[in-house]
Write a protein that holds these residues in place. Structure first.
Motif, PDB file in Angstrom:
ATOM      1  N   LEU A   7       0.825  -1.207   0.000  1.00 17.64           N
ATOM      2  CA  LEU A   7       0.000   0.000   0.000  1.00 17.64           C
ATOM      3  C   LEU A   7       0.862   1.263   0.000  1.00 17.64           C
ATOM      4  CD1 LEU A   7      -2.914   0.922  -0.010  1.00 17.64           C
ATOM      5  CD2 LEU A   7      -2.922   0.811   2.481  1.00 17.64           C
ATOM      6  N   ASP A  10       2.182   1.729  -3.426  1.00 22.25           N
ATOM      7  CA  ASP A  10       1.096   2.227  -4.275  1.00 22.25           C
ATOM      8  C   ASP A  10       0.916   3.731  -4.067  1.00 22.25           C
ATOM      9  OD1 ASP A  10      -1.747   1.493  -5.706  1.00 22.25           O
ATOM     10  OD2 ASP A  10      -1.999   3.025  -4.180  1.00 22.25           O
ATOM     11  N   ALA A  11       0.961   4.147  -2.813  1.00 17.55           N
ATOM     12  CA  ALA A  11       0.778   5.570  -2.510  1.00 17.55           C
ATOM     13  C   ALA A  11       1.930   6.390  -3.093  1.00 17.55           C
ATOM     14  CB  ALA A  11       0.691   5.768  -1.000  1.00 17.55           C
ATOM     15  N   GLU A  14       1.539   6.895  -6.712  1.00 20.06           N
ATOM     16  CA  GLU A  14       0.518   7.897  -7.008  1.00 20.06           C
ATOM     17  C   GLU A  14       1.076   9.312  -6.824  1.00 20.06           C
ATOM     18  OE1 GLU A  14      -2.099   7.573  -8.523  1.00 20.06           O
ATOM     19  OE2 GLU A  14      -3.553   9.099  -7.949  1.00 20.06           O
ATOM     20  N   MET A 129       1.129  16.659  -0.809  1.00 22.00           N
ATOM     21  CA  MET A 129       0.589  15.539  -0.040  1.00 22.00           C
ATOM     22  C   MET A 129       1.315  15.313   1.283  1.00 22.00           C
ATOM     23  SD  MET A 129      -1.884  14.392  -1.955  1.00 22.00           S
ATOM     24  CE  MET A 129      -2.251  12.768  -1.297  1.00 22.00           C
ATOM     25  N   LEU A 217      -1.758   7.310   5.258  1.00 21.02           N
ATOM     26  CA  LEU A 217      -2.588   6.112   5.097  1.00 21.02           C
ATOM     27  C   LEU A 217      -3.403   5.820   6.357  1.00 21.02           C
ATOM     28  CD1 LEU A 217      -0.037   3.906   3.120  1.00 21.02           C
ATOM     29  CD2 LEU A 217      -2.174   4.868   2.256  1.00 21.02           C
ATOM     30  N   GLY A 219      -4.851   7.881   8.090  1.00 24.41           N
ATOM     31  CA  GLY A 219      -6.002   8.783   8.109  1.00 24.41           C
ATOM     32  C   GLY A 219      -7.083   8.386   7.127  1.00 24.41           C
ATOM     33  N   LEU A 220      -6.861   7.329   6.385  1.00 20.16           N
ATOM     34  CA  LEU A 220      -7.842   6.935   5.359  1.00 20.16           C
ATOM     35  C   LEU A 220      -8.661   5.729   5.795  1.00 20.16           C
ATOM     36  CD1 LEU A 220      -5.694   7.347   2.125  1.00 20.16           C
ATOM     37  CD2 LEU A 220      -7.412   8.907   3.020  1.00 20.16           C
TER      38      LEU A 220
ATOM     39  N   SER B  12      -4.829   3.137  -8.627  1.00 22.76           N
ATOM     40  CA  SER B  12      -4.157   3.446  -7.367  1.00 22.76           C
ATOM     41  C   SER B  12      -5.087   3.186  -6.188  1.00 22.76           C
ATOM     42  CB  SER B  12      -3.732   4.920  -7.353  1.00 22.76           C
ATOM     43  OG  SER B  12      -3.443   5.322  -6.034  1.00 22.76           O
ATOM     44  N   SER B  13      -4.626   2.330  -5.278  1.00 26.31           N
ATOM     45  CA  SER B  13      -5.407   2.065  -4.062  1.00 26.31           C
ATOM     46  C   SER B  13      -5.568   3.340  -3.251  1.00 26.31           C
ATOM     47  CB  SER B  13      -4.711   1.019  -3.188  1.00 26.31           C
ATOM     48  OG  SER B  13      -4.525  -0.169  -3.892  1.00 26.31           O
ATOM     49  N   LEU B  14      -4.493   4.149  -3.218  1.00 27.38           N
ATOM     50  CA  LEU B  14      -4.538   5.396  -2.454  1.00 27.38           C
ATOM     51  C   LEU B  14      -5.650   6.307  -2.971  1.00 27.38           C
ATOM     52  CD1 LEU B  14      -3.081   7.319  -0.337  1.00 27.38           C
ATOM     53  CD2 LEU B  14      -2.020   8.341  -2.343  1.00 27.38           C
ATOM     54  N   MET B  17      -8.955   4.964  -1.949  1.00 30.77           N
ATOM     55  CA  MET B  17      -9.174   5.124  -0.503  1.00 30.77           C
ATOM     56  C   MET B  17      -9.544   6.560  -0.151  1.00 30.77           C
ATOM     57  SD  MET B  17      -5.996   2.794   0.834  1.00 30.77           S
ATOM     58  CE  MET B  17      -6.097   3.201   2.566  1.00 30.77           C
ATOM     59  N   LYS B  21     -13.023   7.690   1.533  1.00 27.84           N
ATOM     60  CA  LYS B  21     -13.082   8.431   2.800  1.00 27.84           C
ATOM     61  C   LYS B  21     -14.021   9.634   2.673  1.00 27.84           C
ATOM     62  CE  LYS B  21     -10.211  10.750   6.193  1.00 27.84           C
ATOM     63  NZ  LYS B  21      -9.771  12.135   6.130  1.00 27.84           N
TER      64      LYS B  21
END
Lengths: 220, 121
Positions: A7, A10-11, A14, A129, A217, A219-220, B12-14, B17, B21
């Motif tokens: 994860l 992945d972040a 992004e 971010m 993450l 916070g999501l 993207s999973s982010l 998510m 949210k």
């Protein structure tokens, strides 16, 4: 050993994706053409492997604009073009009719300007971010064979001495983000450009990134 | 009254998510469907009535514009917005040319609210 979860990777992809989107927008305005982006490939590898990846499948002659950044987040960003592509970029930016020798003369200055705009746009997207601060050093122009590019590794080695204080040498890793980009007008080879962006982070910077990712993450 | 349905398509999973949210916190009267690529999305929405779709551009398989065109064939009233980091003018024009909206990443609550404005019903 330093690892990112699936994860977290992945972040980061992004974030990089957003960074390159900003950078591509800047480049597209300069070349007055659309810049096509590929899906980002993110790898976490040692510096030495990163250097090998840089030269893999590349032509002998490469041109790079390198931007080191310091502060809470420290590392190196590289914008890399095959040598012939860089001249084409300069020609596109200046004037397609100017003689090759003039293009060559202006190559360094022009690419430094381009690299500065692109890499700054790319890196500043991080601050959208994450709550990290860093400062840019002056961009540097590098040109040479794959062998020369490997010499960048030794330069990086010199730089990382100051970045790696107290860190375990075995844990050195670099984020290598490789995103290809090219202009859309493929039918006209004179107007086709391609290149890629690579980011190298110190171990300490990677810990900071991981911490920031965990905060985001959670916070999501 | 049935809840409205929104679709988020992003590899993207982010990104998914973040949208999840926002919907769970602020848009409780909506159901959110999630897909990670175009094929996944087309299978997921089969037989569904959708109101809003938020679609990434750069994904494995078909891109967001191609997916939008396919969705519009079956859901002509669907409000679609391309949500992308690729903020070049030509990308915005491409979205405009097929009649869909354009949202620059990163997405936030205000951008979703703006996308919801003007929805039918």
């Amino acid at each position: 050993m330093f690892r990112l979860s699936e994860l977290e990777e992945d972040a980061l992809k992004e974030f990089f994706n957003m960074g390159l989107g900003m950078a591509a927008d800047s480049l597209s305005q300069m070349v007055r053409n659309e810049v096509l982006l590929t899906l980002p490939k993110l790898k976490v590898v040692p510096y030495e492997e990163a250097a090998r990846m840089l030269v893999e499948n590349q032509e002998e002659k490469l041109v790079a604009v390198r931007q080191n950044f310091r502060g809470e987040l420290a590392g190196t960003a590289l914008l890399i073009f095959p040598g012939t592509e860089s001249l084409e970029l300069v020609r596109t930016l200046l004037n397609e009719d100017i003689p090759l020798e003039v293009v060559t003369e202006l190559e360094q200055e022009t690419l430094l300007d381009v690299g500065n705009v692109i890499l700054n746009a790319f890196l500043e997207s991080f601050t959208q971010m994450m709550h990290v601060e860093f400062e840019f050093e002056s961009a540097e122009f590098l040109k040479g064979s794959s062998r020369f590019l490997l010499d960048i590794t030794s330069h990086l080695a010199a730089q990382r001495q100051s970045l790696m204080e107290g860190a375990d040498e075995d844990e050195e890793r670099a984020f290598v983000l490789m995103m290809d980009f090219k202009t859309s007008d493929e039918e006209d080879a004179q107007h086709t450009l391609s290149g890629f962006v690579v980011l190298l982070f110190s171990h300490q910077a990677m810990l900071i990134l991981k911490r920031e990712l965990e905060v985001i993450l959670s916070g999501l | 009254m049935d809840k409205r349905k929104a679709l988020i398509v992003d590899d993207s999973s982010l990104a998914r998510m973040m949208v999840r949210k926002f919907f769970s916190e602020s848009f409780k009267d909506w159901d959110l469907l999630e897909a990670k690529d175009g094929d996944d999305a087309l299978a997921l929405v089969e037989g569904q009535t959708l109101h809003l779709a938020l679609i990434d551009f750069n994904m494995p398989g078909m891109n967001g514009i191609d997916l939008s065109e396919k969705l519009l064939e079956k859901h002509p009233d669907l409000s679609i917005h391309l949500v992308t980091a690729n903020i070049q003018e030509r990308m915005q024009l491409r979205a405009e040319s097929i009649g869909i909206g354009f949202i620059k990443k990163p997405i936030n609550q205000e951008k979703i609210v703006a996308a919801m404005q003007g929805l039918k019903g």
